[in-house]
Motif scaffolding. Structure first.
Motif, short mmCIF file in Angstrom:
data_model
loop_
_atom_site.label_atom_id
_atom_site.label_comp_id
_atom_site.label_asym_id
_atom_site.label_seq_id
_atom_site.Cartn_x
_atom_site.Cartn_y
_atom_site.Cartn_z
N HIS A 130 0.81 -1.21 0.00
CA HIS A 130 0.00 0.00 0.00
C HIS A 130 0.85 1.27 0.00
CE1 HIS A 130 -3.75 -2.27 0.66
NE2 HIS A 130 -3.04 -3.03 1.48
N ILE A 131 1.84 1.34 0.90
CA ILE A 131 2.66 2.56 0.96
C ILE A 131 3.63 2.64 -0.21
CG2 ILE A 131 4.42 3.78 2.30
CD1 ILE A 131 3.06 2.88 4.81
N LEU A 132 4.32 1.54 -0.50
CA LEU A 132 5.33 1.55 -1.55
C LEU A 132 4.81 2.03 -2.90
CD1 LEU A 132 8.21 1.02 -2.46
CD2 LEU A 132 7.60 -1.39 -2.80
N PRO A 133 3.64 1.54 -3.39
CA PRO A 133 3.16 2.04 -4.68
C PRO A 133 2.91 3.55 -4.69
CG PRO A 133 2.02 0.02 -4.10
CD PRO A 133 2.79 0.42 -2.90
N ASN A 134 2.58 4.12 -3.55
CA ASN A 134 2.30 5.55 -3.48
C ASN A 134 3.55 6.42 -3.38
OD1 ASN A 134 -0.78 5.99 -3.30
ND2 ASN A 134 -0.44 4.32 -1.86
N ILE A 135 4.69 5.80 -3.10
CA ILE A 135 5.92 6.59 -3.04
C ILE A 135 6.86 6.23 -4.19
CG2 ILE A 135 5.74 6.76 -0.52
CD1 ILE A 135 8.00 4.72 -0.31
N MET A 136 6.35 5.51 -5.19
CA MET A 136 7.20 5.11 -6.31
C MET A 136 7.80 6.29 -7.07
SD MET A 136 7.89 2.00 -6.40
CE MET A 136 8.67 2.00 -8.01
N PRO A 137 7.10 7.43 -7.24
CA PRO A 137 7.78 8.56 -7.90
C PRO A 137 9.07 8.98 -7.20
CG PRO A 137 5.43 8.95 -7.84
CD PRO A 137 5.67 7.72 -7.02
N THR A 138 9.04 8.98 -5.87
CA THR A 138 10.25 9.31 -5.11
C THR A 138 11.31 8.24 -5.28
OG1 THR A 138 8.96 10.54 -3.47
CG2 THR A 138 11.16 9.80 -2.81
N VAL A 139 10.91 6.97 -5.28
CA VAL A 139 11.86 5.88 -5.47
C VAL A 139 12.50 5.97 -6.85
CG1 VAL A 139 12.09 3.37 -5.62
CG2 VAL A 139 10.64 4.38 -3.85
N LEU A 140 11.70 6.24 -7.88
CA LEU A 140 12.23 6.36 -9.23
C LEU A 140 13.21 7.54 -9.34
CD1 LEU A 140 12.27 5.63 -12.24
CD2 LEU A 140 10.25 7.08 -12.53
N ALA A 141 12.83 8.67 -8.75
CA ALA A 141 13.71 9.83 -8.79
C ALA A 141 15.03 9.54 -8.07
CB ALA A 141 13.01 11.03 -8.15
N THR A 142 14.95 8.82 -6.96
CA THR A 142 16.16 8.46 -6.22
C THR A 142 17.05 7.54 -7.03
OG1 THR A 142 14.93 8.65 -4.13
CG2 THR A 142 17.03 7.47 -4.06
N PHE A 143 16.45 6.57 -7.71
CA PHE A 143 17.23 5.66 -8.55
C PHE A 143 17.99 6.42 -9.63
CE2 PHE A 143 17.32 3.37 -12.61
CZ PHE A 143 18.19 2.34 -12.28
N LEU A 144 17.31 7.32 -10.32
CA LEU A 144 17.95 8.06 -11.40
C LEU A 144 19.02 9.00 -10.86
CD1 LEU A 144 14.82 8.82 -13.58
CD2 LEU A 144 16.55 7.06 -13.94
N LEU A 145 18.75 9.60 -9.70
CA LEU A 145 19.74 10.47 -9.08
C LEU A 145 20.99 9.68 -8.69
CD1 LEU A 145 20.44 13.29 -7.84
CD2 LEU A 145 19.38 12.46 -5.73
N ASP A 146 20.80 8.51 -8.10
CA ASP A 146 21.93 7.68 -7.72
C ASP A 146 22.69 7.19 -8.94
OD1 ASP A 146 21.51 7.94 -5.02
OD2 ASP A 146 20.31 6.12 -4.83
#
Length: 293
Positions: free
Chosen positions: A202-218
């Motif tokens: 439930h929480i993870l799907p709603n924060i995926m934009p942040t996860v994706l942005a973090t992946f690209l930043l890293d």
């Protein structure tokens, strides 16, 4: 509510549409960035097979030559074709950063969601660990560890992965903690759902934009970091095609064949810029879509 349901949705092509919907339309710059990223992906996957020459073949009668004689970008100090080195070196230049970004996001996101969900002592300890990691001079740590142990490319990948964890942790923790206080999470708790299911379903799907942005930043940070280490001779093994090592090799040939250094430098800049622009656009798009669900 009745007014909202009665108003027809505006098309993105409508000039009167909200600024947010117009922003979601990919501009030309985003399409160009996507094309560059796709080209880099092709080089990473099949570059070594489609290169015009064997990248390790040495033509000692044609060393440090400028473009010509069948070599579009000339040759390096060993007579190797620069274009072939660039195409085959894309794999070494990009795969390491992808592994670093994936590992940092996987472990950092997990730790961040746990800290944001449970709080308390676990959150305090993880935040202090992240603060300690941020206090370390990252590049100096990598240079010292890799240089002293002489571990080469994969040790550099591991050290950069560890140093990238705090970024993913801090970004994920803040949004996970905010999500944990929302009504839908309280409803899931009331229904008696286990914490693991609430966090990852439930929480993870709603924060995926942040996860994706973090992946690209890293990824962008790791791309520059690993290339810098290869430039210093601490990344890719000597003789292995790699954009960072090509930058270093071309220093002594700037007046003879500047493409040995210019070409990998341009590729690094294009790759980092394209991924950054794509990440920014995708974050805006997914965040805007999520806010209207």
């Amino acid at each position: 509510m009745s007014e909202l349901t009665a108003t027809p949705p505006q098309s993105e092509a409508d000039p009167a549409a909200p600024a947010g919907s117009r922003r979601l339309r990919p501009p030309v710059l985003v399409w160009i960035s996507g094309a560059v990223a796709a080209a880099i992906l092709v080089l990473v996957t099949v570059g070594v097979w489609i290169a015009p020459y064997d990248p390790m073949h040495q033509d000692l009668m044609n060393t440090a030559a400028g473009p010509g004689n069948g070599h579009l970008l000339g040759t390096d100090s060993l007579g190797r074709d620069v274009l072939a080195l660039l195409m085959s070196g894309a794999h070494n230049a990009v795969i390491g950063p992808v592994i670093i970004a994936l590992g940092a996001v996987l472990f950092g996101t997990t730790l961040g969601m746990m800290a944001g969900w449970y709080g308390g002592l676990l959150d305090t300890l993880l935040c202090r660990w992240a603060d300690l990691m941020y206090a370390l001079p990252g590049l100096l740590v990598v240079v010292v560890v890799v240089g002293v142990i002489d571990g080469g490319y994969w040790l550099a990948v591991f050290v950069l992965l560890v140093l990238s964890l705090p970024t993913a942790f801090r970004m994920t923790r803040s949004v996970a903690a905010a999500q944990a206080r929302l009504p839908y999470v309280e409803a899931a708790r009331t229904l008696g759902l286990p914490a693991g299911r609430i966090i990852f379903r439930h929480i993870l799907p709603n924060i995926m934009p942040t996860v994706l942005a973090t992946f690209l930043l890293d990824f962008v940070g790791a791309l520059i970091g690993l290339s810098g280490l290869s430039f210093l001779g601490l990344g890719a093994p000597a003789g292995t095609p790699d954009w960072g090592s090509l930058l270093q090799d071309g220093q002594s040939m700037l007046t003879v064949n500047p493409w040995v250094s210019l070409a990998p430098g341009l590729l690094l800049v294009l790759t980092a810029t394209s991924i950054t622009l794509l990440g920014d656009w995708m974050y805006d798009r997914f965040t805007d879509e999520g806010s209207h669900r």
